[in-house]
Design a protein around this motif. Sequence first.
Motif, mmCIF file in Angstrom:
data_model
loop_
_atom_site.group_PDB
_atom_site.id
_atom_site.type_symbol
_atom_site.label_atom_id
_atom_site.label_comp_id
_atom_site.label_asym_id
_atom_site.label_seq_id
_atom_site.Cartn_x
_atom_site.Cartn_y
_atom_site.Cartn_z
ATOM 1 N N ILE A 64 0.855 -1.186 0.000
ATOM 2 C CA ILE A 64 0.000 0.000 0.000
ATOM 3 C C ILE A 64 0.889 1.233 0.000
ATOM 4 C CG2 ILE A 64 -1.783 1.305 1.205
ATOM 5 C CD1 ILE A 64 -2.718 -1.310 2.479
ATOM 6 N N VAL A 65 0.627 2.136 -0.949
ATOM 7 C CA VAL A 65 1.326 3.414 -1.025
ATOM 8 C C VAL A 65 0.281 4.495 -0.785
ATOM 9 C CG1 VAL A 65 2.741 4.952 -2.425
ATOM 10 C CG2 VAL A 65 2.949 2.461 -2.711
ATOM 11 N N GLY A 66 0.328 5.104 0.382
ATOM 12 C CA GLY A 66 -0.671 6.101 0.744
ATOM 13 C C GLY A 66 -0.067 7.468 0.949
ATOM 14 N N GLU A 67 -0.883 8.496 0.726
ATOM 15 C CA GLU A 67 -0.381 9.858 0.891
ATOM 16 C C GLU A 67 0.039 10.131 2.329
ATOM 17 O OE1 GLU A 67 -1.392 14.505 -0.033
ATOM 18 O OE2 GLU A 67 -3.021 13.049 -0.206
ATOM 19 N N GLU A 68 -0.716 9.605 3.286
ATOM 20 C CA GLU A 68 -0.424 9.910 4.679
ATOM 21 C C GLU A 68 0.490 8.874 5.334
ATOM 22 O OE1 GLU A 68 -1.314 12.794 5.311
ATOM 23 O OE2 GLU A 68 -2.731 12.984 3.649
ATOM 24 N N GLY A 69 0.337 7.600 4.988
ATOM 25 C CA GLY A 69 1.061 6.545 5.678
ATOM 26 C C GLY A 69 2.272 6.012 4.956
ATOM 27 N N GLY A 70 2.578 6.556 3.773
ATOM 28 C CA GLY A 70 3.744 6.092 3.033
ATOM 29 C C GLY A 70 3.566 4.692 2.486
ATOM 30 N N SER A 71 4.669 3.993 2.259
ATOM 31 C CA SER A 71 4.663 2.665 1.650
ATOM 32 C C SER A 71 4.796 1.589 2.720
ATOM 33 C CB SER A 71 5.816 2.533 0.649
ATOM 34 O OG SER A 71 5.701 3.487 -0.386
ATOM 35 N N THR A 72 3.906 0.599 2.652
ATOM 36 C CA THR A 72 3.956 -0.523 3.577
ATOM 37 C C THR A 72 3.643 -1.808 2.826
ATOM 38 O OG1 THR A 72 1.623 -0.273 4.170
ATOM 39 C CG2 THR A 72 3.228 0.872 5.547
ATOM 40 N N GLY A 73 4.101 -2.932 3.345
ATOM 41 C CA GLY A 73 3.776 -4.229 2.783
ATOM 42 C C GLY A 73 4.508 -4.525 1.495
ATOM 43 N N SER A 74 4.222 -5.710 0.952
ATOM 44 C CA SER A 74 4.817 -6.122 -0.315
ATOM 45 C C SER A 74 3.946 -7.187 -0.948
ATOM 46 C CB SER A 74 6.237 -6.670 -0.084
ATOM 47 O OG SER A 74 6.184 -7.821 0.742
ATOM 48 N N GLY A 75 4.132 -7.374 -2.260
ATOM 49 C CA GLY A 75 3.355 -8.371 -2.990
ATOM 50 C C GLY A 75 3.177 -7.962 -4.429
ATOM 51 N N ASP A 76 2.496 -8.791 -5.196
ATOM 52 C CA ASP A 76 2.276 -8.499 -6.614
ATOM 53 C C ASP A 76 1.313 -7.335 -6.818
ATOM 54 O OD1 ASP A 76 3.987 -10.491 -7.417
ATOM 55 O OD2 ASP A 76 2.399 -11.976 -7.755
ATOM 56 N N VAL A 77 0.410 -7.117 -5.851
ATOM 57 C CA VAL A 77 -0.572 -6.038 -5.955
ATOM 58 C C VAL A 77 -0.096 -4.845 -5.137
ATOM 59 C CG1 VAL A 77 -2.962 -5.339 -5.587
ATOM 60 C CG2 VAL A 77 -2.436 -7.717 -6.203
ATOM 61 N N THR A 78 -0.105 -3.672 -5.759
ATOM 62 C CA THR A 78 0.213 -2.428 -5.054
ATOM 63 C C THR A 78 -0.985 -1.502 -5.132
ATOM 64 O OG1 THR A 78 2.560 -2.601 -5.603
ATOM 65 C CG2 THR A 78 1.767 -0.444 -4.913
ATOM 66 N N TRP A 79 -1.381 -0.961 -3.996
ATOM 67 C CA TRP A 79 -2.514 -0.039 -3.908
ATOM 68 C C TRP A 79 -2.001 1.388 -3.748
ATOM 69 C CZ3 TRP A 79 -7.389 -2.180 -4.244
ATOM 70 C CH2 TRP A 79 -7.462 -3.564 -4.075
ATOM 71 N N TYR A 80 -2.627 2.307 -4.472
ATOM 72 C CA TYR A 80 -2.294 3.733 -4.383
ATOM 73 C C TYR A 80 -3.500 4.451 -3.795
ATOM 74 C CZ TYR A 80 1.599 2.320 -7.279
ATOM 75 O OH TYR A 80 2.731 1.685 -7.747
ATOM 76 N N VAL A 81 -3.304 5.041 -2.614
ATOM 77 C CA VAL A 81 -4.428 5.532 -1.819
ATOM 78 C C VAL A 81 -4.282 7.013 -1.495
ATOM 79 C CG1 VAL A 81 -5.620 5.321 0.395
ATOM 80 C CG2 VAL A 81 -4.778 3.256 -0.777
ATOM 81 N N ASP A 82 -5.285 7.790 -1.872
ATOM 82 C CA ASP A 82 -5.401 9.167 -1.403
ATOM 83 C C ASP A 82 -6.729 9.258 -0.661
ATOM 84 O OD1 ASP A 82 -5.440 11.858 -0.913
ATOM 85 O OD2 ASP A 82 -4.705 12.421 -2.888
ATOM 86 N N PRO A 83 -6.702 9.353 0.665
ATOM 87 C CA PRO A 83 -7.955 9.324 1.421
ATOM 88 C C PRO A 83 -8.837 10.538 1.192
ATOM 89 C CG PRO A 83 -6.110 9.870 2.850
ATOM 90 C CD PRO A 83 -5.521 9.475 1.530
ATOM 91 N N ILE A 84 -8.222 11.691 0.966
ATOM 92 C CA ILE A 84 -8.973 12.895 0.590
ATOM 93 C C ILE A 84 -8.143 13.640 -0.445
ATOM 94 C CG2 ILE A 84 -10.149 14.992 1.316
ATOM 95 C CD1 ILE A 84 -10.190 13.975 4.165
ATOM 96 N N ASP A 85 -8.507 13.525 -1.693
ATOM 97 C CA ASP A 85 -7.837 14.314 -2.725
ATOM 98 C C ASP A 85 -8.624 15.607 -2.884
ATOM 99 O OD1 ASP A 85 -5.782 14.644 -4.721
ATOM 100 O OD2 ASP A 85 -7.405 14.528 -6.189
ATOM 101 N N GLY A 86 -8.011 16.690 -2.478
ATOM 102 C CA GLY A 86 -8.710 17.969 -2.400
ATOM 103 C C GLY A 86 -8.927 18.370 -0.955
ATOM 104 N N THR A 87 -7.907 18.129 -0.111
ATOM 105 C CA THR A 87 -8.040 18.408 1.323
ATOM 106 C C THR A 87 -8.354 19.880 1.593
ATOM 107 O OG1 THR A 87 -6.573 16.596 1.964
ATOM 108 C CG2 THR A 87 -6.823 18.381 3.542
ATOM 109 N N ALA A 88 -7.746 20.784 0.848
ATOM 110 C CA ALA A 88 -8.021 22.210 1.075
ATOM 111 C C ALA A 88 -9.498 22.519 0.861
ATOM 112 C CB ALA A 88 -7.150 23.066 0.155
ATOM 113 N N ASN A 89 -10.095 21.928 -0.177
ATOM 114 C CA ASN A 89 -11.527 22.109 -0.421
ATOM 115 C C ASN A 89 -12.352 21.524 0.723
ATOM 116 O OD1 ASN A 89 -10.909 23.268 -2.883
ATOM 117 N ND2 ASN A 89 -11.448 21.477 -4.093
ATOM 118 N N PHE A 90 -12.005 20.290 1.099
ATOM 119 C CA PHE A 90 -12.713 19.618 2.188
ATOM 120 C C PHE A 90 -12.664 20.456 3.470
ATOM 121 C CE2 PHE A 90 -12.050 16.924 5.980
ATOM 122 C CZ PHE A 90 -13.287 16.287 6.052
ATOM 123 N N ALA A 91 -11.491 20.949 3.816
ATOM 124 C CA ALA A 91 -11.317 21.685 5.070
ATOM 125 C C ALA A 91 -12.080 23.002 5.067
ATOM 126 C CB ALA A 91 -9.837 21.927 5.330
#
Length: 272
Positions: free
Chosen positions: A65-92
């Motif tokens: 898993i490669v996340g904006e907040e938590g960085g890269s963790t784990g390993s395997g053939d599948v990699t996940w790219y995660v942005d929990p809130i894209d547009g944080t300034a708008n959200f806030a």
Amino acid sequence: MDVTELLDTAAEAARAVGPRLRKAFRSRPEVATKRDFHDPVTEHDRAAEETIRSVITARVPDSAIVGEEGGSTGSGDVTWYVDPIDGTANFAAGLPFFCVSIAAAVRGELVAGVVYDPVRDDEFTATTEGAWCNGTPIRSAGAATDREAMLLTSYPSPLDLETDGEVALRRYGRILELFSTVRRPGSAALNLAHVAAGWSDAAFGTWSNPWDVAAGALLVRQAGGVYLGDPLVKGDYLAHVGGFDLAGSALAEVSEGLARQEGQRPDAVGGR
């Protein structure tokens, strides 16, 4: 695990944080900053990513898993790219243009992605089999030329101005002059989803991270649009609806640089 299972996992993870984000929206949460004051983060970004990671780990434990907040963790053939809130300034601030973006790549190739707009409850999904909005197939079609087109962009960013100065301002001036409409909504993932759906005609951004654009890139390509740039490498991107005259566009120069950046991968510019 097949692509349908990966998509189901991404959709489950994205929707799992929807209630929290809707409840927190327009509550004016406390904002901290990361790189500088242009790069905000809230407690909801971090909590949402933790939830997403929990869902993914439970369903696909042998993956990275490669996340904006938590960085890269784990390993395997599948990699996940995660942005929990894209547009944080708008959200806030309370502007309803933000989303959750989750993509899955198998051995370096994007195969599934979700861009979820929790305010409108719009779920954009894509696999190697197609692209959909709320389960209905979408097609990236729209304007053919700049003078008819709506462009969504974050350009020039503060970093563009710091790096290119007057060159960036002149390029932006030319874009404003030649495109029918230019908007700066503030979420790369949602910009790309709108191009995939044909609700806007082009999107352009710089200095983007894979979690910003991976799901959106797959959406655009699988809906029949064009995406230039490598969505799994930090850099610039350009996307447009199918049939758009890029060679005659104010963004033609940008497209040449992006084609070089991606190394002419065979899936770089085509949709299905």
